[in-house]
Design a protein around this motif. Structure first.
Motif, PDB file in Angstrom:
ATOM      1  N   ARG A   1      53.166  12.435 -86.788  1.00 33.92           N
ATOM      2  CA  ARG A   1      53.842  13.487 -86.028  1.00 33.92           C
ATOM      3  C   ARG A   1      53.114  14.819 -86.140  1.00 33.92           C
ATOM      4  O   ARG A   1      53.150  15.636 -85.207  1.00 33.92           O
ATOM      5  N   GLU A   2      52.454  15.065 -87.253  1.00 36.86           N
ATOM      6  CA  GLU A   2      51.723  16.321 -87.411  1.00 36.86           C
ATOM      7  C   GLU A   2      50.353  16.271 -86.735  1.00 36.86           C
ATOM      8  O   GLU A   2      49.960  17.221 -86.056  1.00 36.86           O
ATOM      9  N   PHE A   3      49.641  15.169 -86.912  1.00 36.17           N
ATOM     10  CA  PHE A   3      48.276  15.060 -86.378  1.00 36.17           C
ATOM     11  C   PHE A   3      48.278  14.674 -84.899  1.00 36.17           C
ATOM     12  O   PHE A   3      47.364  15.026 -84.155  1.00 36.17           O
ATOM     13  N   ARG A   4      49.288  13.925 -84.464  1.00 38.08           N
ATOM     14  CA  ARG A   4      49.494  13.526 -83.071  1.00 38.08           C
ATOM     15  C   ARG A   4      48.307  12.735 -82.516  1.00 38.08           C
ATOM     16  O   ARG A   4      47.708  13.095 -81.498  1.00 38.08           O
ATOM     17  N   PRO A   5      47.963  11.618 -83.157  1.00 39.64           N
ATOM     18  CA  PRO A   5      46.837  10.810 -82.678  1.00 39.64           C
ATOM     19  C   PRO A   5      47.194  10.029 -81.424  1.00 39.64           C
ATOM     20  O   PRO A   5      48.341   9.614 -81.220  1.00 39.64           O
ATOM     21  N   HIS A   6      46.209   9.808 -80.575  1.00 40.23           N
ATOM     22  CA  HIS A   6      46.371   8.892 -79.451  1.00 40.23           C
ATOM     23  C   HIS A   6      46.053   7.458 -79.857  1.00 40.23           C
ATOM     24  O   HIS A   6      46.567   6.515 -79.250  1.00 40.23           O
ATOM     25  N   VAL A   7      45.186   7.281 -80.865  1.00 43.97           N
ATOM     26  CA  VAL A   7      44.724   5.964 -81.285  1.00 43.97           C
ATOM     27  C   VAL A   7      44.870   5.835 -82.797  1.00 43.97           C
ATOM     28  O   VAL A   7      44.541   6.769 -83.538  1.00 43.97           O
ATOM     29  N   ILE A   8      45.368   4.690 -83.242  1.00 39.39           N
ATOM     30  CA  ILE A   8      45.483   4.383 -84.671  1.00 39.39           C
ATOM     31  C   ILE A   8      44.676   3.127 -84.962  1.00 39.39           C
ATOM     32  O   ILE A   8      44.751   2.133 -84.231  1.00 39.39           O
ATOM     33  N   LEU A   9      43.899   3.168 -86.049  1.00 38.99           N
ATOM     34  CA  LEU A   9      43.131   2.024 -86.522  1.00 38.99           C
ATOM     35  C   LEU A   9      43.686   1.566 -87.859  1.00 38.99           C
ATOM     36  O   LEU A   9      43.984   2.399 -88.720  1.00 38.99           O
ATOM     37  N   THR A  10      43.804   0.259 -88.055  1.00 37.87           N
ATOM     38  CA  THR A  10      44.252  -0.255 -89.347  1.00 37.87           C
ATOM     39  C   THR A  10      43.896  -1.727 -89.461  1.00 37.87           C
ATOM     40  O   THR A  10      43.134  -2.269 -88.659  1.00 37.87           O
ATOM     41  N   TYR A  11      44.460  -2.423 -90.478  1.00 36.93           N
ATOM     42  CA  TYR A  11      44.191  -3.832 -90.718  1.00 36.93           C
ATOM     43  C   TYR A  11      45.213  -4.708 -89.986  1.00 36.93           C
ATOM     44  O   TYR A  11      46.306  -4.270 -89.668  1.00 36.93           O
ATOM     45  N   ASP A  12      44.851  -5.985 -89.819  1.00 34.74           N
ATOM     46  CA  ASP A  12      45.817  -6.940 -89.273  1.00 34.74           C
ATOM     47  C   ASP A  12      46.783  -7.373 -90.385  1.00 34.74           C
ATOM     48  O   ASP A  12      46.727  -6.869 -91.511  1.00 34.74           O
ATOM     49  N   GLU A  13      47.669  -8.319 -90.063  1.00 41.32           N
ATOM     50  CA  GLU A  13      48.720  -8.686 -91.009  1.00 41.32           C
ATOM     51  C   GLU A  13      48.198  -9.340 -92.281  1.00 41.32           C
ATOM     52  O   GLU A  13      48.910  -9.401 -93.289  1.00 41.32           O
ATOM     53  N   SER A  14      46.952  -9.822 -92.253  1.00 43.87           N
ATOM     54  CA  SER A  14      46.355 -10.393 -93.466  1.00 43.87           C
ATOM     55  C   SER A  14      45.825  -9.314 -94.393  1.00 43.87           C
ATOM     56  O   SER A  14      45.448  -9.605 -95.528  1.00 43.87           O
ATOM     57  N   GLY A  15      45.753  -8.071 -93.902  1.00 43.62           N
ATOM     58  CA  GLY A  15      45.154  -6.997 -94.671  1.00 43.62           C
ATOM     59  C   GLY A  15      43.635  -6.981 -94.607  1.00 43.62           C
ATOM     60  O   GLY A  15      43.006  -6.152 -95.255  1.00 43.62           O
ATOM     61  N   GLY A  16      43.053  -7.918 -93.830  1.00 37.25           N
ATOM     62  CA  GLY A  16      41.601  -8.056 -93.835  1.00 37.25           C
ATOM     63  C   GLY A  16      41.149  -8.941 -94.966  1.00 37.25           C
ATOM     64  O   GLY A  16      40.256  -9.765 -94.830  1.00 37.25           O
ATOM     65  N   TYR A  17      41.741  -8.767 -96.123  1.00 37.15           N
ATOM     66  CA  TYR A  17      41.669  -9.728 -97.222  1.00 37.15           C
ATOM     67  C   TYR A  17      42.953  -9.519 -98.030  1.00 37.15           C
ATOM     68  O   TYR A  17      43.603  -8.476 -97.928  1.00 37.15           O
ATOM     69  N   PRO A  18      43.375 -10.518 -98.810  1.00 35.45           N
ATOM     70  CA  PRO A  18      44.750 -10.515 -99.326  1.00 35.45           C
ATOM     71  C   PRO A  18      45.006  -9.601-100.520  1.00 35.45           C
ATOM     72  O   PRO A  18      45.537 -10.028-101.535  1.00 35.45           O
ATOM     73  N   HIS A  19      44.637  -8.349-100.392  1.00 34.40           N
ATOM     74  CA  HIS A  19      45.020  -7.352-101.400  1.00 34.40           C
ATOM     75  C   HIS A  19      46.415  -6.848-101.030  1.00 34.40           C
ATOM     76  O   HIS A  19      46.668  -6.512 -99.870  1.00 34.40           O
TER      77      HIS A  19
END
Length: 292
Positions: free
Chosen positions: A115-133
């Motif tokens: 809400r503060e930064f107001r990004p148009h695009v968010i990047l993150t991991y899929d449901e696996s976390g990329g690896y199971p950490h």
């Protein structure tokens, strides 16, 4: 906005993309959910008692250097690293860690950051976390929650004015096609390839994802980033406790990488704007939407 679990994750996943957009004038913010306090020392040159005793401060200082190299903003969101439980049976996660934090509490600081930064695009991991950490899996969950809830004025009151991001991507960084291309290019140049062991582990990784019901991610978006691979490497090296300069991270020369695989790759997981796949820009469809 790139949402990551620990300091150093931002430099190993999507770093060249962030550097490219930042140099082009795009505002880029990394949100780091934990301080990496329970991370091991993975660089033998840094494995000293005084380093292990001061990991929280050192990892923050490493993060400061990395974000300066990448030219991005960065915030720690205040949670405690869960560590990676090892053993059989695996020990329980430590009380108070990020992975055990209830989802509304874990997502609230990220909702506020959105809400503060107001990004148009968010990047993150899929449901696996990329690896199971456990922290990577939790990071996926809080990023999805923030994407879906930040625009709802009835959710997370007191955490800022509502804002709706338009697109969410998952990193597709460590995938077979990329390593095959690097391997074949090294062989073509008469070089020894370090990737034979990677291929040997690939089937095991695929089997584990299948057991969890997690499909392999389709690459929907390839961002040209080869011009920033050196910047990415320098950011990685800034995390000196985590990255050994003699490790496999740097086994493939940059000129080989630029020739064989000049993009960083993503899966478009959610979009509230019209876009045609495949894409070559994380902001495809966004400019048209925000200017109409």
């Amino acid at each position: 906005m790139a949402v990551h679990a620990h300091p150093d994750d931002e430099s190993s996943k999507g770093a060249a993309t962030m550097a490219r957009y930042a140099r082009a004038g795009v505002q880029v913010l990394v949100c780091t959910m934990t301080g990496g306090e329970r991370g091991d020392v993975l660089n033998p040159a840094m494995d000293r008692p005084e380093v292990r005793a001061d990991m929280p401060r050192i990892r923050r200082e490493e993060m400061r250097r990395a974000r300066e190299i990448l030219g991005v903003g960065q915030r720690f969101l205040g949670f405690v690293d869960s560590g990676l439980p090892e053993g059989d049976p695996r020990p329980p996660l430590p009380a108070g860690c990020f992975a055990l934090t209830p989802l509304p509490d874990a997502a609230a600081p990220l909702v506020q950051a959105v809400r503060e930064f107001r990004p148009h695009v968010i990047l993150t991991y899929d449901e696996s976390g990329g690896y199971p950490h456990p922290d990577h899996i939790k990071t996926h969950q809080v990023a999805v929650e923030a994407f879906e809830s930040a625009a709802d004025p009835d959710k997370y009151p007191g955490r800022g004015e509502p804002w709706q991001p338009l697109k969410m991507y998952y990193f597709v960084t460590f995938h077979e096609a990329r390593y095959v291309a690097l391997h074949e290019e090294m062989l073509r140049r008469g070089m020894d390839s370090p990737y034979t062991k990677v291929f040997a582990r690939w089937q095991e990784r695929a089997s584990k994802r299948a057991e969890l019901g997690i499909p392999e991610l389709e690459i929907t978006t390839r961002v040209e980033a080869a011009g920033f691979y050196e910047t990415r490497n320098q950011a990685l090296l800034a995390h000196a406790t985590q990255i050994d300069p003699n490790s496999s991270w740097f086994a493939c020369p940059l000129d080989v990488q630029r020739a064989a695989w000049p993009t960083e790759d993503y899966h478009l997981a959610r979009s509230l704007v019209d876009t045609e796949l495949p894409e070559d820009d994380l902001f495809a469809g966004v400019l048209e939407s925000v200017t109409l």
